[in-house]
Design an enzyme around this catalytic site. Structure first.
Site, PDB file in Angstrom:
ATOM      1  N   ASP A   1      23.366  19.628  25.994  1.00 43.76           N
ATOM      2  CA  ASP A   1      22.126  19.388  26.731  1.00 43.76           C
ATOM      3  C   ASP A   1      20.950  19.204  25.768  1.00 43.76           C
ATOM      4  O   ASP A   1      20.811  19.975  24.801  1.00 43.76           O
ATOM      5  CB  ASP A   1      21.869  20.614  27.626  1.00 43.76           C
ATOM      6  CG  ASP A   1      20.760  20.394  28.627  1.00 43.76           C
ATOM      7  OD1 ASP A   1      20.939  19.553  29.516  1.00 43.76           O
ATOM      8  OD2 ASP A   1      19.728  21.082  28.530  1.00 43.76           O
ATOM      9  N   GLU A  50      38.099  23.581  13.550  1.00 46.73           N
ATOM     10  CA  GLU A  50      38.972  24.754  13.430  1.00 46.73           C
ATOM     11  C   GLU A  50      40.124  24.664  14.420  1.00 46.73           C
ATOM     12  O   GLU A  50      41.081  25.422  14.349  1.00 46.73           O
ATOM     13  CB  GLU A  50      38.186  26.047  13.740  1.00 46.73           C
ATOM     14  CG  GLU A  50      37.205  26.445  12.665  1.00 46.73           C
ATOM     15  CD  GLU A  50      36.274  27.568  13.148  1.00 46.73           C
ATOM     16  OE1 GLU A  50      36.486  28.137  14.244  1.00 46.73           O
ATOM     17  OE2 GLU A  50      35.316  27.856  12.413  1.00 46.73           O
TER      18      GLU A  50
HETATM   19  C1  NOJ Z   1      19.113  17.850  30.871  1.00 45.72           C
HETATM   20  C2  NOJ Z   1      19.901  18.217  32.088  1.00 45.72           C
HETATM   21  O1  NOJ Z   1      20.771  17.153  32.391  1.00 45.72           O
HETATM   22  C3  NOJ Z   1      18.909  18.504  33.167  1.00 45.72           C
HETATM   23  O2  NOJ Z   1      19.526  18.664  34.412  1.00 45.72           O
HETATM   24  C4  NOJ Z   1      18.105  19.726  32.789  1.00 45.72           C
HETATM   25  O3  NOJ Z   1      17.081  19.924  33.737  1.00 45.72           O
HETATM   26  C5  NOJ Z   1      17.447  19.558  31.415  1.00 45.72           C
HETATM   27  N1  NOJ Z   1      18.337  18.994  30.453  1.00 45.72           N
HETATM   28  C6  NOJ Z   1      16.984  20.892  30.877  1.00 45.72           C
HETATM   29  O4  NOJ Z   1      18.076  21.679  30.531  1.00 45.72           O
END
Ligand code: NOJ
Length: 570
Positions: free
Chosen positions: A227, A277
């Site tokens: 993310d 790993e």
């Molecule tokens: C990207 C994620 O896909 C989204 O849903 C989220 O709100 C933001 N990152 C923050 O984590």
């Protein structure tokens, strides 16, 4: 209780510390050309009737995923969370939210997916935790200047008592990016206030994420979706630029204080060492919102190995735009030595069946605010184009990421009541943006019954009555359904798959995108509205006419339709 990974024969093992590396690495079974299906766990299937999807619910629907033929499932966060941002506010990265299940149920899900040869990808959220994370609570309690606060990005506010924020930065969901904690300190949150940013200069933060990666890898997880992969490392040396300076877009190529800094790649080099790993090595895909020329570094084999390319999400269903996007991204993939990725829908955007139902250039957030009626979506056209685009994308070299419900042709739910909205965007933008709930409404599995088969309780986001028309049950036996199209396309793709190249056909009518993959597999998409002649070959798939009889009779390609053809050599 933790299950021994060794009991599942499909779970690859981790090498012991005294074992020497094998001379030849096995290729990851996720492969470079996988079909990955994104499950948004709270909206997939609810086994216990509390209105929230859960892990046993997903396990009960593994046959659907197996019949679809996907290579892997990516699970959006299922970790303990107050749901301030749909689970992307993580309280504990090495546990399961009790409303969603247990670690043992996670193991059951992994075993069920692996038993069908489906790999498992989990979401890692490294830019921020939730404000309920143990370390954040300790940081608040410990006070200014404490070692506990050093794990997050705390700053003294401006003014005699720190009463003003350290800068005027805005958060992604709206509102200020700094939150005061009442003692003159403020913390940075690029997203919601409930999502404090980690300090990636802190060795304990770095170490903790390595532990998390090993924790899930040891449980048999095959890969990770990272993310906001571009935002971890920051340079907050004074003077901080103003929001206007950030907006000017001149702080590029590693000069932005918190986006796409070169130092982030040190983090991913360390992660790569962890992935290696394991045998086969674990895979990763970066969610990196960076300019195309900076994406290759995230996707490199020394880094995460793959990065999302969201360019198709931004394109109109237009032949020129599609071709340009594909050409650019295949070139970038070659440059980084990795495979490309293709995405038409996910949990953050208006579903592509709805985007294509609207005139090009429609401001989607403004349209959602108007309840999704002005302009009125052309639902049939949207679905026709969505099916054509999906068939095009499934013929491309590289990995395709599908979002739950798109195999049903689900449109966006555009008229959710304000009272039902959960996305922090709604409140943080002070009601000027509705946000992303419309693509997160729980799936319709059956055409009748409680929550259309999602579960016995009232679903956490209400399903509209018309969702019944799209139910899995209704599409199961229908040869011309969108579900049948996805199943057929994914099965054929597996059979026709070939090296990661393509050859464009240039001498084609306006509005047509046509290319040939090695082995005699041709994909032709007619984005115009009038029929065009079909190229040579036997039609094996069409996103329009679909049955064997219809395919055999096709002499030309209808408008807004994709067809796949094979030539006798295949
Ligand atoms: C990207 C994620 O896909 C989204 O849903 C989220 O709100 C933001 N990152 C923050 O984590």
């Amino acid at each position: 209780m933790r299950r021994a990974a060794a009991r599942d024969p499909h779970v690859p093992r981790r090498r012991g510390p005294d074992e020497r590396p094998r001379p030849r690495r096995r290729r990851s079974r996720l492969g470079r050309q996988a079909v990955v299906y994104q499950v948004y766990p709270r909206s997939f299937a609810d086994s216990d009737g509390d209105g929230l999807g859960d892990l046993p619910g997903i396990t009960s629907r593994v046959p659907h995923l197996a019949a679809l033929g996907v290579d892997a499932v990516w699970l959006s966060p299922f970790y303990p969370s107050a749901l301030a941002d749909g689970g992307y506010d993580v309280d504990d990265h090495r546990d399961v939210d009790p409303r969603i299940g247990t670690l043992a149920q996670f193991d059951d899900l992994v075993a069920a997916l692996h038993a069908h040869g489906i790999r498992v990808v989990v979401d890692i959220v490294p830019n921020h935790s939730s404000d309920r994370h143990r370390w954040f609570r300790e940081a608040l309690a410990a006070g200014p200047g404490s070692p506990e606060r050093a794990r997050y990005v705390f700053r003294r506010g401006l003014g005699a008592d720190g009463e003003r924020p350290p800068s005027d930065w805005r958060a992604v969901f709206g509102g200020p990016a700094w939150e005061p904690v009442g003692d003159g300190d403020w913390y940075l949150h690029l997203f919601a206030p409930e999502q404090p940013d980690w300090n990636w200069d802190h060795p304990e933060v770095r170490e903790d994420f390595l532990t998390t990666l090993r924790f899930w890898s040891d449980r048999g997880v095959d890969g990770f979706r990272i993310d906001v992969a571009h935002a971890l490392t920051k340079d907050l040396s004074e003077p901080l630029p103003t929001q206007a300076e950030l907006d000017a877009g001149t702080l590029v190529d590693g000069r932005h204080p918190y986006e796409d800094r070169d130092a982030v790649h040190e983090v991913y080099r360390a992660w790569r060492a962890v992935f290696e790993e394991y045998d086969p090595p674990r895979t990763a895909v970066a969610e990196a919102w960076v300019p195309a020329h900076r994406r290759a570094r995230y996707a490199s084999p020394e880094g995460l190995g793959q990065a999302f390319n969201f360019d198709l999400l931004m394109d109109d269903p237009d032949a020129g735009q599609f071709r340009r996007t594909v050409e650019e991204n295949l070139a970038l993939a070659r440059e980084s030595g990795t495979s490309s990725t293709w995405v038409l829908s996910n949990h953050d955007v208006v579903r592509h069946a709805t985007r294509y139902a609207l005139p090009a250039g429609t401001d989607l957030q403004a349209w959602l605010l108007r309840g999704g009626t002005d302009p009125a979506p052309d639902v049939e056209r949207g679905l026709r184009l969505a099916r054509a685009a999906t068939a095009l994308v499934l013929a491309l070299p590289g990995s395709t990421y599908l979002y739950q419900g798109e195999e049903l042709g689900l449109p966006e739910v555009a008229d959710l009541d304000a009272a039902d909205l959960q996305d922090p965007t709604w409140v943080r933008s002070q009601g000027t943006e509705k946000g992303r709930d419309g693509c997160r409404v729980p799936l319709p599995w059956s055409a009748s019954g409680p929550a259309l088969g999602f579960g016995d309780g009232s679903p956490h986001l209400p399903q509209p009555a018309w969702f019944a028309d799209y139910a899995v049950e209704r599409q199961e036996g229908e040869a011309t359904s969108t579900l049948a199209l996805y199943r057929r396309a994914i099965a054929l793709r597996a059979r026709l798959q070939s090296p990661e190249t393509l050859e464009w056909a240039d001498d084609v009518p306006a509005g047509v995108v046509q290319f040939r993959r090695p082995g005699g597999w041709t994909s032709v998409t007619n984005l115009g509205t009038s029929p065009v002649p079909l190229p040579a070959g036997r039609v094996v798939l069409s996103s329009g006419p679909q049955t064997e009889d219809q395919l055999a009779l096709l002499t030309e390609l209808p408008g807004e339709t994709t067809a796949w053809l094979v030539t006798p050599s295949t």
